[in-house]
Design an enzyme around this catalytic site. Structure first.
Site, PDB file in Angstrom:
ATOM      1  N   HIS A  56       0.743  -1.511   0.454  1.00  0.00           N
ATOM      2  CA  HIS A  56      -0.201  -0.428  -0.104  1.00  0.00           C
ATOM      3  C   HIS A  56       0.609   1.414   0.369  1.00  0.00           C
ATOM      4  CE1 HIS A  56       1.496  -0.796   4.142  1.00  0.00           C
ATOM      5  NE2 HIS A  56       1.012   0.531   4.505  1.00  0.00           N
ATOM      6  N   HIS A  71       1.523   7.146  -0.448  1.00  0.00           N
ATOM      7  CA  HIS A  71       0.755   6.073   0.336  1.00  0.00           C
ATOM      8  C   HIS A  71      -0.703   5.911  -0.352  1.00  0.00           C
ATOM      9  CE1 HIS A  71      -0.953   4.424   3.912  1.00  0.00           C
ATOM     10  NE2 HIS A  71       0.046   4.537   4.647  1.00  0.00           N
TER      11      HIS A  71
END
Length: 159
Positions: A56, A71
Site C-alpha cells: 500500500h 501512500h
C-alpha cells in the site's frame, strides 16, 4: 527537483487527508490526490533508491538524499496486501515513471476505506510543498510539484 504524479486523479491539499498525521504534515509536506476510480498502476514520482515497499505504500530516496513517500489510501495497511500487487522493484534503483504497485481505488473505497493517495516529501516542514495544480485533474507521469531547494535540504536524511 520535479515530482511526477504517481496516479491519475484530482489534486488537493494534504490538509484534506482523512488521517490527522498526514493532514498535519507530520510525515512531511506534500499533496493529496483523489484518484480516478479505475484499476491502475501507481508509478515512482522520482528516480532514486527504493527505501521501502509495502503493498500500500513505497518510499524512494533521490540521489541527493531527499525522501518521498507515496501512500495508497488511508488505513490500507489493514488490508494486509489484499487488492494490491507490487509490480516494481522492492530494492535497488527505480526510474521516475516506473510502475510500482497495481491497485484499484474503487475496490479500496468499496471496503469502506479512503482511496486518497498521499505524496509527501519526508521530513519537510508543513506548508513547504506547494502545487499549482490544486483542484485540477492530473494524469500519471505529469509534473505534480517542484521541491524547493530549502525543503529538499530539510528533507534529506542525515547519516
Amino acid at each position: 527537483m520535479k515530482v511526477l504524479t504517481p496516479v491519475p486523479g484530482t489534486v488537493g491539499p494534504l490538509s484534506d487527508a482523512p488521517d490527522p498525521v498526514f493532514a498535519a504534515e507530520m510525515v512531511g509536506s506534500g499533496v493529496l490526490i483523489d484518484p480516478d476510480r479505475t484499476p491502475g498502476v501507481a508509478v515512482a514520482p522520482v528516480s532514486g533508491k527504493i527505501a521501502k515497499v509495502h503493498p500500500h505504500a513505497y518510499a524512494i530516496a533521490t540521489a541527493d538524499g531527499t525522501g518521498l513517500l507515496v501512500h495508497l489510501g488511508i488505513d490500507t495497511v489493514k488490508l494486509n496486501g489484499a487488492g494490491f500487487e507490487i509490480v516494481g522493484p522492492v530494492k535497488g534503483e527505480v526510474v521516475a515513471g516506473q510502475e510500482m504497485i497495481r491497485w484499484d481505488p474503487a475496490e479500496v473505497a468499496a471496503r469502506g476505506l479512503s482511496p486518497a493517495v498521499l505524496v509527501c516529501v519526508l521530513d519537510t516542514a508543513p506548508g513547504s510543498i506547494v502545487s499549482d495544480l490544486l483542484g485540477q485533474h492530473v494524469e500519471t507521469g505529469e509534473p505534480l510539484f517542484d521541491v524547493p531547494e530549502a525543503a529538499a535540504q530539510r528533507g534529506r536524511r542525515r547519516s
